[in-house]
Design an enzyme around this catalytic site. Structure first.
Site, PDB file in Angstrom:
ATOM      1  N   HIS A 152     -11.949  29.078  21.828  1.00  0.00           N
ATOM      2  CA  HIS A 152     -12.866  28.840  22.948  1.00  0.00           C
ATOM      3  C   HIS A 152     -14.227  28.353  22.451  1.00  0.00           C
ATOM      4  CE1 HIS A 152      -9.822  30.530  25.474  1.00  0.00           C
ATOM      5  NE2 HIS A 152      -9.967  31.747  24.974  1.00  0.00           N
ATOM      6  N   ASP A 158      -2.926  29.083  25.838  1.00  0.00           N
ATOM      7  CA  ASP A 158      -3.593  30.362  26.091  1.00  0.00           C
ATOM      8  C   ASP A 158      -2.832  31.243  27.073  1.00  0.00           C
ATOM      9  OD1 ASP A 158      -5.411  32.418  26.180  1.00  0.00           O
ATOM     10  OD2 ASP A 158      -7.113  31.224  26.821  1.00  0.00           O
TER      11      ASP A 158
END
Length: 449
Positions: free
Chosen positions: A267, A318
């Protein structure tokens, strides 16, 4: 020996025409020859692309896709989504995890991913105690990878605390938590559990700076590489890190850990220009998950400047709310277009934005997952495009990527081979029917529980 012939292929040195590829009995590439006529016994195909790495997956979350899309009593955010996730994991055992992961992995292969980085933190039984076979959940993931055929980089997660400063874990996190000693035993069991898989890798994953102390982080690093860590995903996380240490998460990590090319910072959404420059200088990969980051309302990574300055990056699915390589790349580019009110921002050195996106994600995924490229001696992992798809009419070379990323869906991928074995034909995984049937049976029980 198998022999393949392709009308065109994207090789490490660029596009080539009339490419013959020889694959030995072990599924490794024995020879690559461009400008070669097809031979009578060759398996003939259109366009070859190397398989992509999916550098960040929580496979079990495929089973909860769509379950958190109902507005609550308060403002919804990552943190309210996390509460839904905690409730979901309390319904999963190794058999359920294997069934959910198998479906996620075949969907990844159908989307053009041939290796997955599984950021695996669901370790213990429902009480929070280790399974009798300590690596039972890792073994479930290995079984799913074996059934689907995907290459697995397993990243067992170390999770010890609930927040910065060593705040004790809460009961909802009991299935994730380890001490350093119990994690070392778990890591050994996980390594054993994946040892029979072709091309498997194992790394480590300190979950986040919230979930490990500085002393624990230092103790973990000698165990294995690559090293993956969630970082700076949410603004609340940044604020809490500043309150704890006086530094922002990426700033603190770069100053206190030996971050280098073996690291993947997942991220890294909320970073300053100074942190961006430091991350680029470290050689680490930024693990971007645009579809999940959009779904969770995380924010937008400063990709325009990061790419322009030579930063390394890759993509991951994810939470697996949707599994689509092209959609991840498209969402990444479109987020930057909306942010900067401009177009064609992430092509890097490529005139074609689609080609630049694919190249960046391919290189970053290989680095972050310790994978290999499409070269002699490497596993024969590749994708073929549906040459007769309307989106590809009149296209060749880099313009194929623009069609793949911006004007089509998963049906643009026709075939996928892993270690020389075809696992996807006509866009469909060869085991889809049986895997889907088991997934449906398991999920009916899970959701009725």
């Amino acid at each position: 020996m198998q022999n393949f012939w392709f009308s065109a292929a994207l090789l490490p040195e660029g596009w080539a025409k009339s490419v013959r590829v020889a694959v030995d009995g072990a599924g490794l590439i024995a020879a690559i020859t461009a400008d070669a006529p097809a031979q009578p016994d060759d398996s003939r195909h259109g366009v070859l692309l190397p398989g992509m790495g999916n550098l960040h997956s929580h496979a079990f979350q495929r089973g909860m896709a769509g379950l958190a899309e109902v507005r609550g009593d308060s403002t919804d955010s990552f943190w309210t989504w996390r509460d839904t996730m905690y409730r979901f994991v309390d319904r999963l055992d190794p058999d359920a995890l294997a069934a959910i992961a198998a479906l996620a992995y075949i969907e990844m292969l159908e989307a053009g991913f041939t290796r997955v980085g599984e950021f695996h933190y669901l370790h213990h039984d429902l009480t929070g105690a280790p399974y009798a076979a300590r690596g039972a959940m890792a073994a479930a993931l290995a079984a799913a990878a074996d059934e689907s055929g995907i290459a697995l980089t397993l990243l067992p997660v170390f999770y010890a605390t609930a927040d910065f400063g060593g705040v004790p874990a809460n009961p909802a996190q009991r299935r994730f938590i380890n001490s350093l000693d119990s994690y070392a035993a778990l890591h050994d069991a996980s390594r054993t559990g994946i040892a029979g898989l072709d091309d498997s890798r194992i790394g480590i994953a300190p979950h986040s700076l919230r979930a490990v102390t500085p002393e624990q982080l230092r103790a973990l690093l000698p165990l294995a590489a690559p090293v993956h860590i969630h970082i700076a995903e949410q603004q609340r996380e940044v604020d809490a890190c500043l309150a704890w240490s006086g530094a922002r998460p990426v700033e603190w990590l770069l100053a206190n850990a030996p971050v280098d090319a073996d690291w993947c910072l997942v991220h890294a959404t909320h970073i300053t220009p100074a942190e961006r420059i430091g991350l680029i200088a470290s050689g680490a990969v930024a693990g971007l998950c645009p579809v999940t980051e959009a779904n969770l309302g995380d924010g937008i990574f400063p990709a325009r400047d990061f790419v322009a300055e030579g930063g390394r990056w890759g993509i991951g699915s994810d939470s697996n709310v949707a599994i689509d390589m092209a959609e991840e790349l498209r969402t990444l580019e479109y987020g930057q277009r909306l942010l900067h009110q401009s177009r064609n921002l992430l092509g890097g050195a490529h005139a074609s934005t689609g080609a630049g996106l694919f190249a960046g994600a391919l290189a970053g995924g290989q680095q972050a997952l310790h994978g290999t490229g499409f070269t002699v001696g490497a596993p024969a992992d590749f994708v073929t495009l549906a040459a007769d798809h309307p989106a590809f009419v009149g296209r060749d070379g880099d313009s194929l990527f623009d069609a793949l990323v911006f004007s089509g869906r998963r049906d643009l991928i026709d075939g996928v081979w892993r270690r020389g074995r075809q696992v996807v034909a006509a866009g469909r995984h060869v085991a889809r029917d049986s895997v889907t049937a088991r997934y449906l049976a398991v999920m009916r029980k899970v959701l009725a529980g």
